[in-house]
Design a protein around this motif. Structure first.
Motif, PDB file in Angstrom:
ATOM      1  N   ASN A 102      41.442  38.111  34.193  1.00 46.23           N
ATOM      2  CA  ASN A 102      41.160  37.222  33.063  1.00 46.23           C
ATOM      3  C   ASN A 102      42.341  36.359  32.669  1.00 46.23           C
ATOM      4  O   ASN A 102      42.607  36.150  31.492  1.00 46.23           O
ATOM      5  N   TYR A 128      43.898  31.132  32.192  1.00 42.73           N
ATOM      6  CA  TYR A 128      44.728  30.179  31.454  1.00 42.73           C
ATOM      7  C   TYR A 128      46.132  30.064  32.022  1.00 42.73           C
ATOM      8  O   TYR A 128      46.872  29.151  31.673  1.00 42.73           O
ATOM      9  N   MET A 129      46.528  31.003  32.890  1.00 42.72           N
ATOM     10  CA  MET A 129      47.870  30.933  33.493  1.00 42.72           C
ATOM     11  C   MET A 129      47.860  30.073  34.757  1.00 42.72           C
ATOM     12  O   MET A 129      48.873  29.928  35.434  1.00 42.72           O
ATOM     13  N   THR A 171      47.765  26.789  35.570  1.00 44.40           N
ATOM     14  CA  THR A 171      48.698  25.680  35.726  1.00 44.40           C
ATOM     15  C   THR A 171      50.111  26.179  36.015  1.00 44.40           C
ATOM     16  O   THR A 171      50.775  25.728  36.947  1.00 44.40           O
TER      17      THR A 171
END
Lengths: 223, 199, 196
Positions: free
Chosen positions: B67, B70-71, B73
């Motif tokens: 999950n 979001y990391m 990039t």
């Protein structure tokens, strides 16, 4: 404060520390924004359903996910009011957009007449051409499809012998839009699935031959 | 068959530079000579392929199960930066000839948005590994084609008379615009071809 | 240099788009309308200000040899923050800008300012530099977007100026981006050349 020197220990330490801090910070921001992001998605969906099946006090059923004739995922929301069916909102995908997939939500009344539509994603269509689809097919516009019924009306572009005016210079996007409509109607009107997909295939071959003979017109699509 | 359509789309119809506006910096910066432009394209092909092959399993094996979407990039850019460094070191040791040709471009590639863009795109488009590899190769070929064509025009442009304010970047940009217009002639080719092939 | 001077410097003398010609990808890719260009400019400005400030604070804690990876991590962090915030509170903007939001990481302007300004100046000055350069970038993108929108679709910030059918659609499409920027840079060159 003096600058840290270039020892291996310092380099590893500072890079690790910065990555960890940034990672932790992102985890925090992610935790804070996770709920609003879900909320924003839900709002968009609710707004789209309300737009395609208008009316006060409608109740919307739990989504029902099915596979439409082109193998893509379609989602059906049944809309009722005081126990009486008002219509269905169907989210369908066409793979034939100008630059990829398009996603459209259609609303049908219990007789299968089109109540409205809302384009959820046409970001791969050309701005100023295919990207006009959110307005083009609305009531009173040139490509008006509202109130028509896919089982009685021929919902293809006039170039393919149908009765819908395609977006000027964007036949491919218009075909994709009507393909999404056929997908949506197919999954929504259980029995008609077979006939829809059969006529769908005829359309596909018609489109294919048309595409060959009129390739110049299609090149003009984006000019 | 669908791979053929994919390759044609990525090279001509949806050219990464002329239609998607990625990799404009090297497109404008390293396109004064056809030779250099070609080598730059090759370096991008090389790094793009490796970057896609490395980041793809990272996303599906590490970020998605835990999950950590979001990391994406931050992990991707670190991996790409590290990869470019490694490629540079390995090339220097094992293939000095290739290194002397590509070497100067490698550091530039870290900040070339085509690499990160393609790595993110294959996730967004939900491609499988084989499709991702084909897509990254075809995209890089499209980049190389645009670079070489543009460099060819600029070599001629350099010896023409231009208004003073137009010299350098402005005229290069307008030329790129005309090239982009020419590439728009390919639009719809992918759809026509897939219909003709019965896909 | 005064704080105001730093900001003005970023606006005109070191205008990232028209003078330094940095960050060309979003400049061309997101300016199909004035609003889109402005959103992209503001998102980049937010990242610029934050990363400049933080990098300036951390500059002595970072050994020289690893300064680029460290800067990139900080920048990527802020980019992700901006991306998440947009997704949560302005989903329409996030959809419009799409891939170009994560690509702020590789926008040469951000890393360039970190290297050339934030690494040498104090946190407050660096933040001012972020404001100046960010504003310069935002204004440039808005102007390009406005020109393309006006010429291509006959609208300005979404308001109709003249009937759409008179517009040259090419300006909204890919070629128009290159051509508009080319002419704007030429005009900027001409104006600044006269002054100097």
């Amino acid at each position: 404060m003096a600058k840290l020197e270039n020892s291996t220990k310092n380099m590893v330490l500072s890079l690790t520390a910065i990555t960890l801090v940034v990672g932790a910070l992102l985890g925090l921001v992610n935790a804070v924004t996770a709920e609003p992001i879900e909320q924003a998605k839900a709002n968009k969906q609710a707004a789209a359903i309300a737009a395609v099946v208008p009316g006060e006090g409608n109740e919307i059923s739990e989504p029902e996910t099915v596979t439409s004739a082109n193998g893509e995922e379609a989602v059906i929301f049944t809309v009722t009011k005081g126990g009486q069916p008002v219509g269905k909102a169907v989210r369908a995908v066409s793979k034939n957009g100008f630059g990829g997939k398009i996603t459209v939500m259609f609303g049908f009344d219990p007789n299968g007449n089109i109540l409205g539509y809302s384009v959820l994603d046409c970001s791969n269509e050309t701005p100023g051409l295919g990207a006009k689809m959110p307005d083009w097919f609305q009531k009173g516009q040139k490509g008006d499809i509202i109130g028509k019924n896919p089982s009685t009306n021929n919902m293809t572009v006039s170039k393919d012998g149908g009765e819908v005016d395609a977006i000027t210079a964007a036949t491919i996007s218009s075909r994709a839009f009507l393909d999404a409509l056929a997908q949506a109607y197919g999954v929504c009107s259980g029995t008609e699935v077979a006939t829809t997909s059969a006529s769908q295939q005829q359309n596909a071959t018609a489109v294919a031959s048309c595409e060959n003979s009129q390739s110049c017109a299609d090149c003009a699509e984006s000019m | 068959m669908s791979y053929i359509i994919m390759i044609i789309t990525a090279i001509f119809v949806n050219n990464i530079v002329l239609a998607q506006f990625l990799g404009i910096c090297p497109f404008l910066g390293v396109s004064k000579k056809v030779g250099t432009a070609g080598w730059m394209g090759l370096a991008v092909l090389f790094v793009m392929l490796i970057a896609t092959l490395v980041t793809y399993p990272i996303y599906y094996g590490l970020l998605l199960p835990f999950n950590l979407g979001y990391m994406q990039t931050i992990i991707y850019i670190l991996v790409i930066a590290a990869l470019v460094q490694m490629v540079e070191i390995i090339l220097k040791k094992t293939m000095p000839a290739l290194y002397s040709a590509l070497g100067v471009f490698l550091p530039l590639i870290t900040t070339n948005c085509t690499i990160l863009g393609v790595a993110i795109n294959v996730i967004n488009f939900e491609y499988n590994l084989a499709e991702s590899v084909v897509y990254s190769i075809a995209t890089a070929l499209g980049f190389t084609l645009a670079m070489i064509l543009f460099a060819g025009i600029r070599e001629q442009l350099a010896i023409t008379d231009k208004p003073k304010a137009m010299e350098g970047t402005p005229i290069a940009l307008i030329t790129a615009g005309l090239l982009a217009m020419a590439f728009m002639g390919f639009s719809g080719v992918d759809k026509g071809l897939s219909a003709a092939l019965g896909l | 240099m005064s704080k105001l001077g730093i900001i003005i410097n970023g606006l005109i003398k070191e205008n990232p788009t028209f003078v330094l010609l940095l960050g060309m990808c979003p400049t061309l890719g997101t300016t199909s309308s004035a609003i889109n260009g402005m959103s992209m400019g503001l998102a980049t400005m937010a990242v610029l200000i934050c990363s400049n400030f933080v990098i300036s604070c951390l500059k002595n804690l970072i050994p020289d040899k690893v300064h680029i990876p460290c800067y990139i991590v900080v920048i990527a962090g802020f980019v992700t923050v901006v991306q998440l915030l947009l997704k949560a509170y302005a989903p329409a903007v996030d959809e419009k800008l799409g891939l170009f939001i994560p690509l702020i990481v590789v926008n040469c302007i951000v890393l360039g300012r970190a290297e050339s300004f934030a690494a040498k100046n104090g946190p407050i000055d660096s933040a001012c530099d972020g404001i100046g350069i960010g504003l310069g970038f935002t204004i440039a993108l808005t102007v390009i977007g406005l020109c393309r929108e006006l010429l291509g679709a006959g609208t300005a910030f979404g308001f109709s100026v003249y009937p759409e059918s008179f517009g040259a659609l090419t300006f909204v499409l890919a070629p128009g981006a290159f051509i508009t920027l080319g002419f704007l840079v030429a005009i900027f060159n001409k104006l600044t050349a006269k002054k100097g």
